[in-house]
Write an enzyme that holds these catalytic residues in place. Structure first.
Site, PDB file in Angstrom:
ATOM      1  N   TYR A 193       0.709  -1.257   0.002  1.00  0.00           N
ATOM      2  CA  TYR A 193       0.052   0.163   0.020  1.00  0.00           C
ATOM      3  C   TYR A 193       0.855   1.285   0.087  1.00  0.00           C
ATOM      4  O   TYR A 193       0.387   2.238  -0.603  1.00  0.00           O
ATOM      5  CB  TYR A 193      -0.934   0.147   1.253  1.00  0.00           C
ATOM      6  CG  TYR A 193      -2.371  -0.635   0.656  1.00  0.00           C
ATOM      7  CD1 TYR A 193      -3.186  -0.360  -0.038  1.00  0.00           C
ATOM      8  CD2 TYR A 193      -2.476  -1.825   1.663  1.00  0.00           C
ATOM      9  CE1 TYR A 193      -4.053  -1.065  -0.251  1.00  0.00           C
ATOM     10  CE2 TYR A 193      -3.853  -2.530   1.227  1.00  0.00           C
ATOM     11  CZ  TYR A 193      -4.614  -2.081   0.297  1.00  0.00           C
ATOM     12  OH  TYR A 193      -5.647  -2.783   0.160  1.00  0.00           O
ATOM     13  N   TYR A 214      -7.764  -2.508   9.118  1.00  0.00           N
ATOM     14  CA  TYR A 214      -8.414  -3.639   8.712  1.00  0.00           C
ATOM     15  C   TYR A 214      -9.622  -3.801   9.442  1.00  0.00           C
ATOM     16  O   TYR A 214      -9.667  -3.773  10.582  1.00  0.00           O
ATOM     17  CB  TYR A 214      -7.617  -5.103   8.786  1.00  0.00           C
ATOM     18  CG  TYR A 214      -7.989  -6.136   8.094  1.00  0.00           C
ATOM     19  CD1 TYR A 214      -8.859  -6.001   6.772  1.00  0.00           C
ATOM     20  CD2 TYR A 214      -7.731  -7.333   8.462  1.00  0.00           C
ATOM     21  CE1 TYR A 214      -9.499  -7.218   6.206  1.00  0.00           C
ATOM     22  CE2 TYR A 214      -8.363  -8.339   7.969  1.00  0.00           C
ATOM     23  CZ  TYR A 214      -8.921  -8.415   6.887  1.00  0.00           C
ATOM     24  OH  TYR A 214      -9.513  -9.663   6.201  1.00  0.00           O
ATOM     25  N   TYR A 261      -6.765 -13.817  10.982  1.00  0.00           N
ATOM     26  CA  TYR A 261      -5.928 -12.616  11.297  1.00  0.00           C
ATOM     27  C   TYR A 261      -5.790 -12.557  12.816  1.00  0.00           C
ATOM     28  O   TYR A 261      -6.454 -11.954  13.508  1.00  0.00           O
ATOM     29  CB  TYR A 261      -7.034 -11.232  10.926  1.00  0.00           C
ATOM     30  CG  TYR A 261      -6.157 -10.190  10.624  1.00  0.00           C
ATOM     31  CD1 TYR A 261      -5.407  -9.877   9.530  1.00  0.00           C
ATOM     32  CD2 TYR A 261      -6.372  -8.922  11.542  1.00  0.00           C
ATOM     33  CE1 TYR A 261      -4.831  -8.706   9.269  1.00  0.00           C
ATOM     34  CE2 TYR A 261      -5.542  -7.902  11.365  1.00  0.00           C
ATOM     35  CZ  TYR A 261      -4.799  -7.747  10.192  1.00  0.00           C
ATOM     36  OH  TYR A 261      -4.049  -6.635   9.927  1.00  0.00           O
ATOM     37  N   LEU A 313      -4.914  -6.775  -0.643  1.00  0.00           N
ATOM     38  CA  LEU A 313      -3.644  -6.430  -1.631  1.00  0.00           C
ATOM     39  C   LEU A 313      -2.718  -7.488  -1.235  1.00  0.00           C
ATOM     40  O   LEU A 313      -2.462  -7.600  -0.376  1.00  0.00           O
ATOM     41  CB  LEU A 313      -3.239  -5.058  -1.398  1.00  0.00           C
ATOM     42  CG  LEU A 313      -2.017  -4.499  -2.097  1.00  0.00           C
ATOM     43  CD1 LEU A 313      -2.564  -4.601  -3.795  1.00  0.00           C
ATOM     44  CD2 LEU A 313      -1.592  -3.378  -1.878  1.00  0.00           C
TER      45      LEU A 313
END
Ligand code: ZID
Length: 214
Positions: free
Chosen positions: A15, A156, A166, A204
């Site tokens: 990013y 996130y 996660y 991403l």
């Protein structure tokens, strides 16, 4: 034009790189902070040798210029690591002030473990590298930020919703980052006229995302 410091670019996949390109396309001067001297060298060498030339192309056909790459360690636990205060001091000496500060870094050593199996050290490391790193970065850069300046980090949705995979305290770290964003916006806005925002990013395939198998 505006001058931007982007913390957390190690290659042209993340990013940070994409944000740098958008800022460059809008006319900003780009300074970069990269984790540990070895990554800094890799980024500098790759840029010089043209490895990233294809991904440096801006909408008008010109290539993004990165004025300077600084080593930066947001956790700073070895003497050879370069902490935020030293980087901010170097940027001050080189350029005086900045207008835009981007935090595009995170690290969760136990991210692949469910939180129920996460160690205290793993949890604290995630918070340290992914949440406190923003507090510290802002604290050290705010004295050299021009009034009206803007800061941004990447978060996130796992902070709010259960996203299995996660783990390691990364969901907690993003929740802290989001809460801190509000409090820091209040403090930095009042005291320095600097904005603080965070963007909840979509997927991403960066280095970090590949490492956690997303
Ligand atoms: P990246 O590897 O390009 O950038 C992470 C950077 O952090 C690297 O340059 C590291 O060197 C640096 N870093 C790590 N530890 C330290 C340290 N101690 N000191 C200094 N630098 C350090 O990965 P990226 O672009 O994915 O990450 C940038 C930001 O975006 C991070 O805050 C991420 O948490 C955030 N983000 C990324 C994604 C993604 O998909 N890549 C998502 C959300 C937020 C996400 O995980 N569906 C599934 C997953 C996701 C979204 C949707």
């Amino acid at each position: 034009g505006k001058r931007a410091f982007i913390a957390g670019i190690a290659d042209d996949n993340g990013y940070g790189w994409a944000i740098a390109k958008s800022l460059a396309a809008a006319g900003a001067e780009i300074l970069v902070g990269t984790w540990v001297p070895v990554r800094t060298k890799y980024l500098e060498t790759s840029l010089r040798r043209g490895k990233f030339d294809e991904s440096r192309v801006l909408p008008d056909g010109s290539l993004m210029e990165i004025t300077k790459v600084y080593p930066l360690d947001a956790v700073f636990d070895c003497p050879e690591d370069v902490p935020e205060d030293e980087v901010a001091e170097s940027v001050k000496q080189d350029f005086g002030t900045i207008d835009i500060l981007v935090h595009s870094l995170a690290n969760g050593p136990e991210v692949s473990k469910p939180i129920l199996e996460t160690s205290r050290n793993g949890y604290l490391a995630a918070i340290s590298a992914s949440s406190y790193s923003f507090v510290s970065l802002l604290k050290h850069f705010i004295p050299i930020m021009n009034p009206g300046g803007s800061t941004i980090s990447l978060t996130y949705i796992a902070s709010e919703k259960i996203i299995p995979g996660y783990g390691g305290g990364m969901s907690s770290a993003k929740a802290a980052l989001e809460s801190d964003t509000k409090v820091l916006a209040f403090e930095a806005g009042r005291k320095h006229n600097v904005r603080v925002n965070t963007i909840s990013a979509g997927p991403l395939r960066s280095r970090a995302a590949k490492a956690i198998g997303f």
